[in-house]
Design an enzyme around this catalytic site. Structure first.
Site, PDB file in Angstrom:
ATOM      1  N   CYS A   1       0.845  -1.201   0.000  1.00 52.78           N
ATOM      2  CA  CYS A   1       0.000   0.000   0.000  1.00 52.78           C
ATOM      3  C   CYS A   1       0.879   1.249   0.000  1.00 52.78           C
ATOM      4  O   CYS A   1       1.696   1.443   0.908  1.00 52.78           O
ATOM      5  CB  CYS A   1      -0.934  -0.074   1.211  1.00 52.78           C
ATOM      6  SG  CYS A   1      -1.382   1.485   1.946  1.00 52.78           S
TER       7      CYS A   1
ATOM      8  N   CYS B   1       0.991   3.366   3.005  1.00 55.40           N
ATOM      9  CA  CYS B   1       1.740   2.752   4.124  1.00 55.40           C
ATOM     10  C   CYS B   1       3.243   2.940   3.904  1.00 55.40           C
ATOM     11  O   CYS B   1       3.986   3.197   4.853  1.00 55.40           O
ATOM     12  CB  CYS B   1       1.428   1.254   4.237  1.00 55.40           C
ATOM     13  SG  CYS B   1      -0.331   0.888   4.439  1.00 55.40           S
TER      14      CYS B   1
END
Ligand code: FAD
Length: 520
Positions: free
Chosen positions: A38, A41
């Site tokens: 992600c 992230c």
């Protein structure tokens, strides 16, 4: 994973580690459940590392940890903790004996100081079951209590931070000094002006120090900042770090070994990428939803219908998708447990010789590091393939309810992203783009171009961010080397020939361009 045990101050948890670390722990925990693919992230990892380093001394009271939900060995545990979106932040209290999924940290602002302050709020509200024993009192003391401290007979220093009601400096300094002996830190508010004047406090925050020999006075510190106060107090003679019986460090991640690079042609699509995306989507992403009902179930049904009808996949995989679609369509129930979907994908299918790869193998979506590219790359490819196939083979959608509805494919992808795609920020941005202009799409060809345009918007937004793979820089796509005809110069500026782009997309995401090399 994005964090290195031993190198980063972050406690890197693994599947056994969440329960092992948080259950009945003498400290509270703040755990970030993230996904290494992600982008948000990846972008946030430096902040999380910096936070963990910044509050390293608070570890006996509260710890900063992370768990990678994209790692195959962690899939089950992320499901057990009901993690649907990445990143998800959860607090766990000290001494939680029973299994709990923790308390959400919902703050929209995840800047380092905000998270640090929320950790303090959590500790202060942490009454049920008792505060971590190593966590000192964080509430302000009264002026009368300060007077009694003057008669200091403990043989240690007592520091009192004077501060305003909204300040966190006092509590931060208290926690910074947790592992140090011969030092007790208290805080008090600046509400009693007369008392402050009596002690000679002219501005807050300020630090008043009572020495072991009971002399006392204000500390003259260069700047009234937490770091200055803490560093000064730690440096006093006789103030030493305690030898703490530190709890076991979570186990080191196993050496994952080096992945072999697979040579590929960026002008081609690879079955291995599309099938790996389907595996991840069906066995990991959906698994975050214990049961599926109502709009969620409808989204899954529609999405599987599209894939079953449109994917130019290998026969056993297409047969499997067809069976899944028929099973979903024939369901008399309006709620099904996820396990039923998994059971169908894994067992019934294997019995009939139909098989979908049970692990990811990226080819055109390989990253130069394991956390880069992979799933989101293959998901984009799957989405583009679906829009192109819907335009090229409209007859495939007959009797599905999607025929003659040029927005149907995009609307289904939009609902999929909103309902199931784990990347929280991606879903938000995609929804914004859809709200802005998806209703202008009038033909299947326009749907192909809409998705291409929006993907390029995402590419330019992400260019230069930490989630960009340096080996695959984000740029308007297709680049001139892939499609010379797509580009022209208008008044000296590179511009698109959208007619040619459409031709290119229809060729790139066609059955003929799909290679089975590396497929299981
Ligand atoms: P990707 O962008 O994933 O592209 C994959 C492949 O698609 C490329 O290799 C290329 O062959 C082809 N391609 C590239 N551009 C186009 C185009 N315009 N049209 C057709 N094909 C193209 N990450 C974030 O950090 N923030 C976000 O908001 C975000 N939103 C996302 C939304 C969706 C719906 C998806 C599926 C992913 C999103 N991501 C987001 C992830 C991000 O877009 C990338 O997928 C990820 O960074 C991996 O990038 P990549 O280099 O593999 O190329």
């Amino acid at each position: 994973g994005l964090y290195r045990p031993g190198e980063d101050a972050v406690w890197v948890l693994d599947s056994g580690g969440v329960r092992g670390a948080t259950a009945n722990s003498s400290a509270a925990w703040l755990v970030q459940f993230y996904s290494s693919w992600c982008g948000h992230c990846i972008g946030y990892a430096p902040t999380w590392r910096a936070l963990a380093g910044d509050v390293r001394d608070w570890a006996a009271a509260i710890r900063v940890a992370a768990l990678d939900c994209a790692a195959e060995k962690n899939h089950d545990v992320c499901r057990a903790y009901d993690i649907r979106l990445y990143p998800t932040f959860r607090y766990f209290k000290a001494f939680t004996k029973e299994f709990t999924i923790g308390e959400d940290f919902k703050g929209a602002n995840r800047e380092l100081p905000t998270v640090r302050q929320s950790m303090i709020d959590f500790l202060q509200n942490h009454t049920e079951g008792g505060r971590p024993p190593a966590c000192p009192a964080l509430e302000p003391i009264l002026p009368s209590d300060i007077l009694s401290l003057f008669d200091n007979r403990g043989g240690h220093y007592v520091a009192v931070i004077f501060e305003s009601n909204s300040s966190y400096v006092g509590r931060e300094v208290i926690l910074d000094l947790v592992p140090y002996e011969n030092m007790v830190v208290k805080r008090t508010l600046d509400s009693d002006r007369a008392f402050l004047e009596k002690l000679g406090v002219t501005s807050v925050p300020a630090c008043y120090l009572i020495y072991p020999n009971r002399t006392r006075g204000f500390v003259n510190i260069g700047k009234p900042l937490r770091s200055f106060f803490s560093a000064y107090l730690k440096s006093l003679p006789g103030v030493r770090k305690k030898i703490l019986l530190s709890p076991e460090k979570p186990s080191r991640e196993e050496n994952v070994g080096t992945t072999v690079w697979r040579e590929f042609d960026k002008a081609r699509l690879y079955t291995a990428d599309l099938e790996s995306a389907l595996h991840y989507l069906l066995r990991v992403e959906l698994a975050a939803h214990r049961s599926l009902a109502g709009a969620e179930l409808k989204t899954l049904k529609d999405f599987i219908t599209l894939v079953a009808k449109l994917l130019p996949g290998r026969p056993p995989v297409m047969k499997l998708l067809e069976m899944l679609q028929e099973w979903l369509a024939s369901l008399p129930l309006d709620r099904i447990p996820y396990e039923a979907v998994l059971d169908l994908v894994n067992n019934k299918m294997r019995i009939s010789g139909l098989f979908l790869t049970s692990h990811v193998k990226w080819v055109g979506c390989q990253g130069s590091r394991p956390e880069l590219r992979g799933y989101p790359c293959a998901l984009w490819q799957l989405f583009h393939t679906l829009t192109v196939q819907a335009a090229a083979r409209p007859e495939a959608l007959v009797d599905t309810g999607f025929e003659g509805a040029p927005q149907a494919v995009l609307q289904t992808l939009r609902r999929y992203v909103r309902t199931f795609f784990g990347c929280r920020e991606c879903g938000k941005h995609f929804e914004e783009m859809a709200q802005e202009s998806l209703d202008t799409v009038r033909t299947p060809d326009q749907a192909v171009l809409w998705l291409w345009r929006k993907h390029n918007v995402v590419n330019s937004r992400l260019a230069g961010l930490p989630s960009e793979d340096p080996r695959f820089p984000k740029a308007p796509w297709p680049t001139p080397d892939l499609c010379p005809a797509c580009h022209e110069e208008v008044k000296g500026l590179d511009s698109w020939d959208e007619g040619q782009v459409l031709v290119f997309l229809k060729q790139h995401y066609s059955h003929a361009n799909l290679l089975d090399t590396y497929s299981a």
